[in-house]
Design an enzyme around this catalytic site. Structure first.
Site, PDB file in Angstrom:
ATOM      1  N   SER A   1       0.799  -1.182   0.055  1.00 41.14           N
ATOM      2  CA  SER A   1       0.102  -0.397  -0.069  1.00 41.14           C
ATOM      3  C   SER A   1       1.092   1.068  -0.203  1.00 41.14           C
ATOM      4  O   SER A   1       1.783   1.333   0.641  1.00 41.14           O
ATOM      5  CB  SER A   1      -1.122   0.335   0.951  1.00 41.14           C
ATOM      6  OG  SER A   1      -1.414   1.273   0.983  1.00 41.14           O
TER       7      SER A   1
ATOM      8  N   LYS B   1      -4.716  -6.562   3.377  1.00 43.19           N
ATOM      9  CA  LYS B   1      -4.427  -5.263   2.285  1.00 43.19           C
ATOM     10  C   LYS B   1      -5.653  -5.086   1.983  1.00 43.19           C
ATOM     11  O   LYS B   1      -6.033  -4.285   1.514  1.00 43.19           O
ATOM     12  CB  LYS B   1      -3.451  -6.102   0.957  1.00 43.19           C
ATOM     13  CG  LYS B   1      -3.995  -5.304   0.505  1.00 43.19           C
ATOM     14  CD  LYS B   1      -3.532  -3.475   0.932  1.00 43.19           C
ATOM     15  CE  LYS B   1      -2.940  -2.622  -0.327  1.00 43.19           C
ATOM     16  NZ  LYS B   1      -3.589  -2.541  -1.265  1.00 43.19           N
TER      17      LYS B   1
ATOM     18  N   HIS C   1      -7.745  -3.180   4.976  1.00 41.75           N
ATOM     19  CA  HIS C   1      -7.304  -2.577   4.844  1.00 41.75           C
ATOM     20  C   HIS C   1      -7.943  -1.400   3.401  1.00 41.75           C
ATOM     21  O   HIS C   1      -8.261  -0.163   3.739  1.00 41.75           O
ATOM     22  CB  HIS C   1      -5.575  -1.990   3.808  1.00 41.75           C
ATOM     23  CG  HIS C   1      -4.974  -0.391   4.286  1.00 41.75           C
ATOM     24  ND1 HIS C   1      -4.828  -0.608   2.862  1.00 41.75           N
ATOM     25  CD2 HIS C   1      -4.302  -0.604   4.918  1.00 41.75           C
ATOM     26  CE1 HIS C   1      -4.111   0.959   2.381  1.00 41.75           C
ATOM     27  NE2 HIS C   1      -3.755   0.817   3.708  1.00 41.75           N
ATOM     28  N   ASN C   2      -7.968  -1.993   2.492  1.00 35.61           N
ATOM     29  CA  ASN C   2      -8.343  -1.292   1.349  1.00 35.61           C
ATOM     30  C   ASN C   2     -10.338  -0.634   1.228  1.00 35.61           C
ATOM     31  O   ASN C   2     -10.637   0.464   1.632  1.00 35.61           O
ATOM     32  CB  ASN C   2      -8.071  -1.756   0.268  1.00 35.61           C
ATOM     33  CG  ASN C   2      -6.967  -1.185  -0.873  1.00 35.61           C
ATOM     34  OD1 ASN C   2      -6.215  -1.039   0.062  1.00 35.61           O
ATOM     35  ND2 ASN C   2      -6.844  -1.760  -2.000  1.00 35.61           N
TER      36      ASN C   2
ATOM     37  N   GLU D   1      -9.965   2.035   3.883  1.00 31.35           N
ATOM     38  CA  GLU D   1      -9.557   2.949   2.832  1.00 31.35           C
ATOM     39  C   GLU D   1     -10.509   3.616   2.614  1.00 31.35           C
ATOM     40  O   GLU D   1     -11.424   4.683   2.467  1.00 31.35           O
ATOM     41  CB  GLU D   1      -8.464   3.146   2.205  1.00 31.35           C
ATOM     42  CG  GLU D   1      -8.186   4.114   1.434  1.00 31.35           C
ATOM     43  CD  GLU D   1      -7.621   3.409   0.388  1.00 31.35           C
ATOM     44  OE1 GLU D   1      -7.783   4.009  -0.920  1.00 31.35           O
ATOM     45  OE2 GLU D   1      -6.220   2.366  -0.030  1.00 31.35           O
TER      46      GLU D   1
END
Length: 481
Positions: A133, A187, A190-191, A194
């Site tokens: 990232s 990940k 995480h996105n 986001e």
């Protein structure tokens, strides 16, 4: 500088912008990097423009590429997720030897990574799914890296990845996440966070614009101010910069000439689908995904313009107070988004037996990545104090922050509803918080209905066991083993 006979410590295949920047980052840190791309022109373009970043080995074929690497070989794949990744993995595996390491640095679906890791392990190869990232800038100057896969592969790969990652207080934003697909799972979440973070910022902007009548430049000043406090983050920082940008052609703020349809590549949808499978409510992330989908329904939205709004309330007159209310609502909703994301990570860890550690993730997300923010230090501290924290919201710091913000949060949601301004992420986050703290939810009625039409049974508050009411009979209750 390109060399034809140097031995490379790592190879990168897939030299679009992310792959090229990762390769340059590696070379700048003193590693000799073998380069490969399906189109050799991209390899040559990188060398022509940035060959002086370090030592590179130019290759044209997979066999030449693999032959340029020291053993155990380490190859980083930076190609489009899906079939293209499978094709490259298969080609590499055919040319590599037992003990070699294949690293997928793309945004792969974690279940694909689980499948690929098992297939490569059967062939004696180590497969690492590494979430990366930070975008193009992070890839070049220091991303956050989330590698999963065999722990023994991290002994060879870890020092290299840690050296090129972002650093916060001297600590690398990279650690071994866990087995097989755990790196890409983390990940993905995480996105998802986001997505929620960006949607919440968008709703704050919408309220400042339409409820208070502020222009883009004024709103940029608001976000600049917020970025010096507890909301300090990369996303708030770039929000101010986007709002400050003037369109050269029209002289208007650029944000006012961009079509209001937000696209998505799929990781947000993956997060929501995974959460549904795991039974974890990630309402803020889900609303962010749906908001993007709705924004892109341009024909439908155009046809719906002019629908009745009902009687709308007066706009707030105390600009300073309502601006502060929005700030507080943004912070409280942001806490909920991260709390839900960490809940999903805990559920994924339990489902796949990954033994993930939330504090480690908060540590590596503090720098390099898109959701890097000041308050990740607070998350790290919360999990250090209580690794088994039932919800991030229950940590003393975050509990107090929400208690301080909750009245503002309610005013913002209520005002938005009265003005007809959509705030799906603000509202769903508040509803989640209220549901979480509620002593009793209406789910008792839902379960009673399920028992009525499907004999699904229910539990009682006053004794153990499962029970069923004979709804189509005499409506007496029976115990169900």
């Amino acid at each position: 500088m390109a060399s034809s006979n140097a031995i490379a410590q790592i190879g990168v295949t897939g030299l679009a912008v992310m792959g090229s920047n990762i390769a340059r980052n590696l070379a700048r840190h003193g590693y000799t990097v073998a380069l490969h791309n399906r189109s050799v022109a991209k390899t040559d373009a990188l060398l022509d423009a940035h060959g002086d970043d370090g030592e590179f080995v130019r290759t044209e074929t997979i066999e030449e590429f693999v032959g340029a690497l020291e053993k155990p070989r380490r190859v980083l794949i930076m190609v489009k997720a899906g079939d293209a990744t499978d094709a490259v993995i298969e080609e590499l595996a055919g040319a590599m030897e037992p003990g070699d390491i294949i690293i997928d640095g793309g945004n792969a679906l974690y279940t694909d990574t689980i499948r690929r890791e098992a297939a490569m392990a059967a062939r004696g190869l180590n497969f690492v799914g590494a979430g990366i990232s930070g975008g193009e800038e992070g890839a070049l100057n220091g991303p956050a890296i989330m590698p999963g896969g065999p722990k023994e592969s991290y002994e060879s790969l870890g020092p290299l990845l840690e050296s090129i990652s972002a650093k916060v207080d001297g600590v690398p934003c990279c650690t071994h996440i866990g087995p097989d697909g755990s790196g890409h799972f983390v990940k993905m979440v995480h996105n998802g966070i986001e997505y929620a973070d960006m949607q919440l910022i968008g709703e704050a902007y919408h309220l400042l614009r339409d409820a208070l009548g502020l222009g883009a430049a004024q709103i940029a000043e608001v976000f600049t101010g917020w970025n010096s406090g507890e909301l300090e983050s990369y996303l708030v920082e770039i929000t101010a910069q986007v709002l400050e940008q003037i369109d050269a052609e029209t002289g208007k703020p650029l944000v006012d000439v961009i079509v209001d349809a937000a696209e998505q590549k799929g990781t947000g949808r993956w997060t929501v689908k995974s959460a549904l499978d795991l039974g974890v409510p990630v309402t803020g992330i889900a609303e962010a995904v749906f908001a993007r989908a709705l924004s892109g329904s341009r024909a439908q939205r155009k046809a719906a313009q002019g629908l009745a709004s009902g009687t709308l309330a007066e706009k707030p007159t105390d600009v300073a107070q309502f601006t502060e209310d929005i700030r507080q609502a943004l912070y409280a909703s942001k806490i909920v988004a991260y709390a839900q994301g960490f809940d999903q990570i805990a559920a994924g860890s339990a489902e796949y037996d990954w033994d993930l550690h939330p504090g480690d993730l908060a540590t590596i997300w503090r720098g390099g990545c898109i959701i890097r923010a000041r308050f990740l230090n607070r998350i790290k501290e919360a999990y250090e104090v209580d690794p088994g924290l039932p919800s991030l919201i229950l940590a003393p710091y975050f509990r107090e922050a929400i208690e301080h913000a909750v009245d503002s949060w309610r005013r913002v949601v209520a005002t938005a509803v009265q003005l007809g301004i959509p705030v799906p992420a603000f509202a769903s986050s508040l509803s989640y918080y209220d549901a979480l703290r509620a002593e009793r939810l209406p789910a008792a009625l839902t379960q009673g209905q399920r028992d009525f039409f499907g004999a699904h049974t229910y539990e009682r508050v006053d004794r153990e066991g499962k029970f069923h009411t004979l709804w189509s009979g005499d409506r007496t209750e029976v115990s169900v083993e």
